[in-house]
Design an enzyme around this catalytic site. Structure first.
Site, PDB file in Angstrom:
ATOM      1  N   CYS A 249      -0.634  -6.727  -2.541  1.00 28.55           N
ATOM      2  CA  CYS A 249      -0.521  -7.717  -1.586  1.00 28.55           C
ATOM      3  C   CYS A 249      -0.963  -7.034  -0.148  1.00 28.55           C
ATOM      4  O   CYS A 249      -1.077  -5.866   0.099  1.00 28.55           O
ATOM      5  CB  CYS A 249       1.105  -7.835  -1.234  1.00 28.55           C
ATOM      6  N   CYS A 252       2.004  -5.872   2.074  1.00 22.04           N
ATOM      7  CA  CYS A 252       3.130  -4.654   1.715  1.00 22.04           C
ATOM      8  C   CYS A 252       2.455  -4.021   0.688  1.00 22.04           C
ATOM      9  O   CYS A 252       3.173  -2.617   0.256  1.00 22.04           O
ATOM     10  CB  CYS A 252       4.602  -5.192   1.324  1.00 22.04           C
TER      11      CYS A 252
END
Lengths: 295, 269
Positions: A249, A252
């Protein structure tokens, strides 16, 4: 966490609690009891008109309305996100008609209505998932007759389910069905787990949370009770496998959540971000700085 | 036929595979079929001939358990030796029979095939319904059966609607035979095909029937088909069986006036 809890709307007067009248809610609850007693079995119910079109989540909303109590905390997600139009509208609808607290944080919610995703955060036994289902009948693609599909369910005549998977392998070399991937519930009924990605199928298996599925247009509801075996169909030499990404991601850095692919400029550059926005936020809140440089 | 008989173990007197007694289903006076009784032995081909509306297809749906009779019984000796009473068996048992030990070849292949899925999936469906969960095996069975019915195995992933009528019919036969049934019902399998394709299909059918030792109940209005395939014939007219016997006997020496008419009305080229 007051930031995440919406409390802008005072409940509207003039509506019964959670919009539906009490008799309708009782009827749906009776259906739900049957659905929980026979896991994966599609129970017909007298679907009501909701103040939004079919396909926008009327089935899920009716179930939510039937199970909602004034102490409940509601979370609504659409494609994993809390801030999409559909999620925002449904959340506001119940804030106004039921006056319940709403949240975007998965651990705080007691009822989670969803379309297309199961939250990445592990669910608990205190939570109920409500799925919006467009086509509840997993056999429909091959058998258009409702009478016939009901007989097939009754007799456990599920050979045709593998025909679909066979076609996938014959055409693409692997099982290309990536969402609404059929499952067998409690070794009996074959069920369409609603259009969740097959990435989420393993989360149905032995989940501590109660799973309720509502199809508004088709007027069917079904359920997976807590701690029920849910097995995805497959072939011995082509076993069930979930999606994997080489990337993590962009926000994150998660490597084990379901990623959405975003095209970010005209040159076609891609970024991958968590589809579960709440999960992504939580990870960023708890682990700042260090993940900031993630690609 | 003689070769097949030699291979059969003859330790015990042959038992009928399938017996019908006094089967009756009437939709009106003399509409439907009534009072039909016969025994069918393993490896035997029974032809049912008669004009349109004589009750042939009704009889076939009764025999295959697709509809319930007004009266009468059908017993089938299953693979495990047990006698199955078709009409008192549960729907589940009937379905299991129809997709394992029995086959049904429809007159119109579009009724018997799944037109939206590939030929390979059509052939593999019965195996999948029986619990085969090995893609490699399903694939091999598909290729094997396409070869057996003389379809190019390269077309295994094509949809049946891209096939010609004769190929569709052969595919339907393959789809039925893949589960090694012992009894196959055929409803005018050569209807709607042109003569040369008919001839090839009949040739193929005759070969398969002898090779696999199939018992077949075949409904046809074409006496040539009956002559070629059937060991025994039943002639139906206005819901009654008017004559029954060995095929050659019925066709060469018809006794009932209607059979005589039927035989004499065949064009001799």
């Amino acid at each position: 966490m007051t930031v995440h809890t919406q409390s802008g709307h005072a409940p509207d007067s003039g509506y019964n609690f959670a919009y539906l009248d009490e008799q309708t809610k009782r009827m749906i609850r009776r259906g739900l009891l049957k659905a929980v007693a026979v896991p994966g079995y599609q129970v017909p119910f007298g679907g009501r008109e909701m103040p939004l079109p079919y396909g926008w989540g009327t089935g899920g909303m009716q179930l939510t309305a039937a199970i909602l109590g004034s102490d409940d905390v509601l979370k609504v997600i659409d494609q994993g996100a809390d801030d999409t139009t559909n999620a925002v509208s449904i959340r506001r609808f119940f804030a106004r008609t039921a006056g319940v607290r709403t949240t975007t944080r998965t651990p705080e919610a007691t009822v989670i209505q969803t379309r297309h995703r199961i939250p990445e955060t592990a669910l608990t036994g205190d939570q109920i998932m409500v799925y919006q289902v467009p086509i509840p009948e997993p056999l429909r693609f091959i058998e258009p007759s409702e009478t016939e599909t009901r007989t097939m369910h009754a007799l456990g005549d599920y050979g045709v389910m593998h025909v679909k998977l066979y076609e996938d392998i014959a055409t693409f070399g692997h099982i290309a069905t990536s969402y609404a991937y059929p499952v067998t519930v409690d070794e009996r009924y074959v069920m369409d787990p609603s259009p969740i990605p097959k990435f989420d199928n393993p989360k149905l298996h032995m989940s501590p949370a109660l799973m309720l599925f509502g199809a508004g247009r088709e007027k069917r509801l079904y359920a997976v009770p807590p701690y029920t075996r849910v097995v995805s169909l497959d072939f011995d030499d082509h076993p069930f496998a979930i999606q994997r990404w080489d990337e993590c991601c962009a926000f994150c850095g998660s490597r084990d959540s379901y990623l959405d692919e975003l095209i970010v400029d005209d040159a076609g550059s891609k970024r991958f971000v968590c589809s579960d926005t709440d999960y992504c936020m939580q990870r960023r809140d708890t682990a700042p700085a260090s993940e900031e440089n993630a690609p | 036929m003689n070769a097949a008989e030699h291979m059969l173990p003859r330790s015990e007197p042959a038992q009928p595979l399938f017996s019908a007694r006094d089967l009756t289903r009437l939709f009106g006076p003399e509409k439907g079929c009534q009072g039909v009784s016969f025994d069918l032995y393993p490896g035997e081909v029974l032809g049912i001939v008669g004009e349109s509306g004589s009750g042939k297809s009704t009889l076939l749906s009764l025999l295959s358990g697709r509809c319930q009779p007004d009266r009468g019984t059908v017993t089938y000796r299953a693979m495990n030796g047990s006698q199955v009473d078709l009409y008192s068996a549960s729907e589940a048992e009937r379905r299991t029979l129809l997709r394992t030990e029995w086959g049904f070849v429809e007159q119109n292949p579009r009724d018997g095939l799944r037109m939206a899925v590939s030929a390979g999936a059509n052939i593999g469906e019965r195996l999948m319904a029986q619990g085969v969960r090995d893609y490699g095996r399903l694939r091999a069975a598909g290729i094997n059966w396409l070869k057996q019915v003389e379809i190019d195995p390269l077309r295994i992933d094509d949809l049946p609607r891209t096939y010609s009528g004769g190929m569709q019919q052969r595919l339907q036969i393959a789809r039925n035979l893949v589960s090694s049934p012992r009894l196959v019902f055929m409803d005018e399998p050569t209807g709607g095909l042109d003569v040369s394709v008919q001839a090839r299909l009949l040739d193929l059918l005759r070969g398969l029937v002898r090779e696999l030792d199939l018992a077949v109940v075949i409904v046809t209005h074409d006496l040539a088909v009956a002559r070629l395939l059937a060991d025994r014939l039943m002639v139906m007219r206005r819901s009654h069986v008017v004559e029954a016997g060995l095929t050659d006997q019925v066709l060469d020496d018809p006794q009932h006036p209607y059979s005589q008419l039927l035989v004499s009305s065949v064009l001799q080229p």
